[in-house]
Scaffold this active site. Structure first.
Site, PDB file in Angstrom:
ATOM      1  N   GLY A 162       3.374  29.494  66.520  1.00  0.00           N
ATOM      2  CA  GLY A 162       4.346  30.496  66.966  1.00  0.00           C
ATOM      3  C   GLY A 162       5.386  29.932  67.927  1.00  0.00           C
ATOM      4  O   GLY A 162       5.934  30.654  68.751  1.00  0.00           O
ATOM      5  N   GLU A 198       5.042  13.320  69.883  1.00  0.00           N
ATOM      6  CA  GLU A 198       5.855  12.966  68.727  1.00  0.00           C
ATOM      7  C   GLU A 198       7.208  12.537  69.220  1.00  0.00           C
ATOM      8  O   GLU A 198       7.661  12.994  70.272  1.00  0.00           O
ATOM      9  CB  GLU A 198       6.092  14.237  67.874  1.00  0.00           C
ATOM     10  CG  GLU A 198       5.281  14.317  66.648  1.00  0.00           C
ATOM     11  CD  GLU A 198       5.429  15.662  65.931  1.00  0.00           C
ATOM     12  OE1 GLU A 198       6.370  16.429  66.207  1.00  0.00           O
ATOM     13  OE2 GLU A 198       4.578  15.925  65.079  1.00  0.00           O
ATOM     14  N   HIS A 233      12.128  27.941  69.084  1.00  0.00           N
ATOM     15  CA  HIS A 233      11.292  27.426  67.987  1.00  0.00           C
ATOM     16  C   HIS A 233      10.773  28.521  67.063  1.00  0.00           C
ATOM     17  O   HIS A 233       9.819  28.319  66.327  1.00  0.00           O
ATOM     18  CB  HIS A 233      10.105  26.608  68.518  1.00  0.00           C
ATOM     19  CG  HIS A 233      10.515  25.498  69.434  1.00  0.00           C
ATOM     20  ND1 HIS A 233      11.394  24.513  69.055  1.00  0.00           N
ATOM     21  CD2 HIS A 233      10.189  25.221  70.715  1.00  0.00           C
ATOM     22  CE1 HIS A 233      11.587  23.692  70.058  1.00  0.00           C
ATOM     23  NE2 HIS A 233      10.875  24.091  71.082  1.00  0.00           N
ATOM     24  N   ARG A 289      -1.097  30.059  54.744  1.00  0.00           N
ATOM     25  CA  ARG A 289      -1.056  31.526  54.606  1.00  0.00           C
ATOM     26  C   ARG A 289       0.285  31.931  54.032  1.00  0.00           C
ATOM     27  O   ARG A 289       1.172  31.097  53.878  1.00  0.00           O
ATOM     28  CB  ARG A 289      -1.214  32.149  55.992  1.00  0.00           C
ATOM     29  CG  ARG A 289      -0.149  31.577  56.934  1.00  0.00           C
ATOM     30  CD  ARG A 289      -0.049  32.275  58.246  1.00  0.00           C
ATOM     31  NE  ARG A 289       0.722  31.528  59.209  1.00  0.00           N
ATOM     32  CZ  ARG A 289       2.031  31.519  59.328  1.00  0.00           C
ATOM     33  NH1 ARG A 289       2.772  32.240  58.506  1.00  0.00           N
ATOM     34  NH2 ARG A 289       2.645  30.807  60.246  1.00  0.00           N
TER      35      ARG A 289
HETATM   36  P1  ADP Z   1       4.664  26.036  65.454  1.00  0.00           P
HETATM   37  O1  ADP Z   1       3.356  25.862  64.752  1.00  0.00           O
HETATM   38  O2  ADP Z   1       4.510  26.556  66.831  1.00  0.00           O
HETATM   39  O3  ADP Z   1       5.674  26.778  64.633  1.00  0.00           O
HETATM   40  P2  ADP Z   1       5.892  23.471  64.672  1.00  0.00           P
HETATM   41  O4  ADP Z   1       5.194  22.178  64.804  1.00  0.00           O
HETATM   42  O5  ADP Z   1       6.009  24.044  63.291  1.00  0.00           O
HETATM   43  O6  ADP Z   1       5.234  24.546  65.669  1.00  0.00           O
HETATM   44  O7  ADP Z   1       7.346  23.357  65.278  1.00  0.00           O
HETATM   45  C1  ADP Z   1       8.165  24.491  65.427  1.00  0.00           C
HETATM   46  C2  ADP Z   1       9.584  24.075  65.699  1.00  0.00           C
HETATM   47  O8  ADP Z   1       9.650  23.225  66.869  1.00  0.00           O
HETATM   48  C3  ADP Z   1      10.234  23.255  64.601  1.00  0.00           C
HETATM   49  O9  ADP Z   1      10.768  24.062  63.573  1.00  0.00           O
HETATM   50  C4  ADP Z   1      11.301  22.541  65.392  1.00  0.00           C
HETATM   51  O10 ADP Z   1      12.356  23.435  65.692  1.00  0.00           O
HETATM   52  C5  ADP Z   1      10.632  22.207  66.712  1.00  0.00           C
HETATM   53  N1  ADP Z   1       9.991  20.877  66.685  1.00  0.00           N
HETATM   54  C6  ADP Z   1       8.689  20.601  66.439  1.00  0.00           C
HETATM   55  N2  ADP Z   1       8.449  19.262  66.461  1.00  0.00           N
HETATM   56  C7  ADP Z   1       9.627  18.663  66.725  1.00  0.00           C
HETATM   57  C8  ADP Z   1      10.057  17.274  66.868  1.00  0.00           C
HETATM   58  N3  ADP Z   1       9.216  16.258  66.735  1.00  0.00           N
HETATM   59  N4  ADP Z   1      11.367  17.045  67.132  1.00  0.00           N
HETATM   60  C9  ADP Z   1      12.251  18.075  67.256  1.00  0.00           C
HETATM   61  N5  ADP Z   1      11.911  19.390  67.150  1.00  0.00           N
HETATM   62  C10 ADP Z   1      10.625  19.677  66.887  1.00  0.00           C
END
Ligand code: ADP
Length: 447
Positions: A162, A198, A233, A289
């Protein structure tokens, strides 16, 4: 199996699931919290059972209460929707062990993909491109890992979701403190303080691939989506197909997702999420999901993903092959929330007047009706407006028209924000990166 389906969710997605079940003539059981007895799907379900107080930890997240509701009602399957227990492997396991059908993949798959550290390891081993990062959780010597990656880096909670549990670090001196803070937050929010790091990509787009697999080893991809328009995000606008991705890159990532699914023995609908920068895809996570934005894929493929999930759960074999999946036209979705367009503060309360837009190519997924009271306890999503047309610009113009037509009074909504965004010249051009919206808000505040 699936002679009676319990819907373990609320709001628009519960209604979406109920509609799919009705079309398949599967009787439905709605479960609801004390704050939710007036939800539209609760009224429409064949049976409904109150499972606890408004606090979702005691109702929608209450595994024993939901299992008891299944036993009590004689439901033999459960659709978890998104959020709540949808990616909780303990719930899926309990459902499996009770002899019921969980509409989704196996608990073991949810467990592995739900932990972002093990998911990344799996992705790497199965040939998916990943964001460079720590191999596993941050070590006792995080500086070595961070220096190797180069700043900025992002610290992420292994069990996060989220859009929460993430922190960007720009300089070496902030690293240890940021790790500690993220660990504390992750422990409090997700009950797991494991964090990993990361490389922080500066201007990526968020591109994801929808997959669908049955219990007979048939795996399909249903194309991609672009969800780069984000705030904190969290996705705000989504579209399918993703704009401007060269066909060879697209084919390559689809093939990789399909092989990953086969390796996982994946079953049901799922999404591989990637960041996309300079022609490269980087896997960030898999959602095991149905997702909020699934209607854009439905709009361009003509497939009913939730119905297909139910058929797959019943053990049916997919009737379509990959070549039958044709992406036609373009679809865009706006997430309408009960929140103030300027402050983003939630705006629960009674809906006085609600008018949903209509006309060709417009789909509304919403549980709103006049006099419905939006409770303050849950996510503020009240409607999804999805428009499809033969090309992106026509879909966008249709959405602009639909948003103008939509009317909600009594509560604040972010409709005005969407009305502006959909006309934004950079959105019109297509291909904005994940920082675009936040930067735009910042600029507007300074003007
Ligand atoms: P969640 O499970 O909370 O949705 P995600 O890993 O899917 O988390 O990341 C959500 C968002 O966070 C991504 O769509 C992006 O906008 C940002 N994000 C995540 N990892 C990175 C990264 N390594 N570099 C830049 N933005 C990131």
């Amino acid at each position: 199996m699936l002679n009676k389906l319990l819907i373990a969710n609320r709001g628009e997605i519960a209604l979406r699931i109920l509609r799919a079940a009705k079309e398949l003539k599967i009787p439905t059981v709605a479960v609801y919290s004390e704050a939710d007895k007036d939800l539209m799907h609760v009224k429409m379900a064949d049976e409904s059972i109150c499972i606890g107080p408004s606090n979702s930890a005691l109702s929608y997240m209450n595994i024993p209460a939901i299992i008891s509701a299944m036993e009590l009602s004689g439901a033999d399957g459960v659709h978890p929707g998104y959020g709540f227990l949808s990616e909780n492997p303990d719930f899926a396991e309990k459902v499996e062990k009770s002899g019921f059908e969980f509409v989704g993949p196996k608990a073991s798959v949810i467990r592995m993909m739900g932990n972002k550290v093990s998911a990344k390891k799996f992705a790497l081993d199965s040939g998916l491109p990943i964001v460079p990062g720590s191999d596993g959780a941050v070590s006792n010597n995080p500086h070595e890992q961070a220096d190797k990656l180069g700043y900025p880096i992002i610290i992420k909670a292994a069990s996060g979701g989220g859009g929460r549990g993430m922190r960007v670090v720009h300089a070496k001196e902030d690293l240890e403190h940021s790790i500690e803070l993220t660990q504390q937050e992750a422990g409090a929010a997700f009950g797991d303080s494991t964090v990993y790091m990361e490389k922080f990509l500066l201007t990526p787009r968020h591109i994801e691939v929808q997959v669908l697999a049955d219990k007979h080893n048939n795996v399909l991809h249903l194309g991609d989506r672009d969800c780069s328009m984000q705030r904190r995000h969290q996705k705000v606008i989504e579209e399918a197909p993703a704009f401007g991705i060269p066909e060879d890159e697209r084919k390559d990532i689809f093939d990789k997702c399909i092989s990953a699914c086969k390796e996982l023995n994946y079953v049901s609908a799922g999404t591989f999420e990637f960041l996309y920068e300079d022609g490269n895809f980087y896997f960030i996570e898999m959602n095991t999901r149905i997702q909020v934005e699934h209607p854009v894929t439905e709009s361009v493929t003509g497939l009913d993903l939730v119905k297909l999930q139910l058929r797959i759960a019943r053990g049916e074999e997919l009737k379509i092959k990959q070549d039958d999946v044709v992406i036609q036209g373009h679809a865009i979705e706006c997430r309408i929330n009960a929140e103030n367009s300027d402050t983003f503060m939630p705006s629960p309360g009674k809906v006085i007047d609600y008018h949903a837009p209509g006309g060709i190519g417009v789909r509304i997924d919403s549980h709103l009706y006049n006099d419905y009271v939006v409770p303050p306890h849950y996510d503020s999503l009240i409607a999804k407006v999805i428009c499809r047309a033969n090309d992106r610009e026509d879909a966008r113009a249709r959405l602009e028209r639909a948003l103008e037509e939509m009317y909600v009074s009594g509560i604040d909504t972010n409709l005005d924000m969407h009305r502006k965004l959909i006309k934004d010249p950079n959105f019109i051009e297509g291909g904005v990166d994940i920082n675009y919206l936040e930067n735009k808000f910042k600029e507007e505040k300074h003007v």
